[in-house]
Design a protein around this motif. Structure first.
Motif, short mmCIF file in Angstrom:
data_model
loop_
_atom_site.label_atom_id
_atom_site.label_comp_id
_atom_site.label_asym_id
_atom_site.label_seq_id
_atom_site.Cartn_x
_atom_site.Cartn_y
_atom_site.Cartn_z
N HIS A 8 0.89 -1.16 0.00
CA HIS A 8 0.00 0.00 0.00
C HIS A 8 0.92 1.20 0.00
N CYS A 16 -2.74 11.55 0.46
CA CYS A 16 -3.64 10.68 -0.31
C CYS A 16 -2.91 9.41 -0.74
N PRO A 17 -3.66 8.42 -1.22
CA PRO A 17 -3.02 7.24 -1.78
C PRO A 17 -2.19 7.63 -3.01
N ASP A 44 -6.54 3.56 -4.76
CA ASP A 44 -6.38 3.41 -3.32
C ASP A 44 -4.91 3.24 -2.91
N ARG A 46 -3.04 0.77 -3.80
CA ARG A 46 -2.77 -0.67 -3.71
C ARG A 46 -2.72 -1.24 -5.11
#
Length: 117
Positions: A8, A16-17, A44, A46
């Protein structure tokens, strides 16, 4: 339990992602460094699939290479020449059949990682 590997990536400077960040997975065996796959993070931060799913999992030494420079360039971080962080290699061992989660907290001038859950 069957082992697998995930990640992640969070952009701590932007809060933020880190979407759209390229990641390469290598298996390390002595002096050999073999590219197993290349993935990109989703919205996200990921990957859409496990980096190393259970049916491909083997214990051993691995390296994730995060293409931070290209990500920072694409997201408007003022450029430097050369960029302070470009490729971030994280070499780690997986010694048992378990879930290994290797997150990356990223900013233009630093990063952090740990074995997550």
């Amino acid at each position: 339990m069957t082992g697998y590997l995930t990640t992640h990536v969070l952009d701590t400077a932007r809060g933020c992602p880190a979407a759209g960040l390229k990641i390469e997975l290598f298996r390390i065996d002595g002096a050999a460094r073999d590219l197993l796959k290349t993935l990109t993070t989703n919205a996200d931060g990921r990957t859409d699939v496990q980096i190393l799913p259970a049916d491909e999992f083997e214990t051993g030494t691995y390296e994730l290479v995060f293409h931070a420079g290209a990500y920072l360039d694409a997201n408007g971080t003022p450029p430097e020449s050369p960029r302070f962080l470009d490729l971030i290699p994280l070499r780690f061992g997986m010694s048992e059949q378990d879930h290994y989660h290797v997150p990356l907290l990223l900013s233009p001038f630093g990063y952090s990682t740990y074995r997550g859950s």
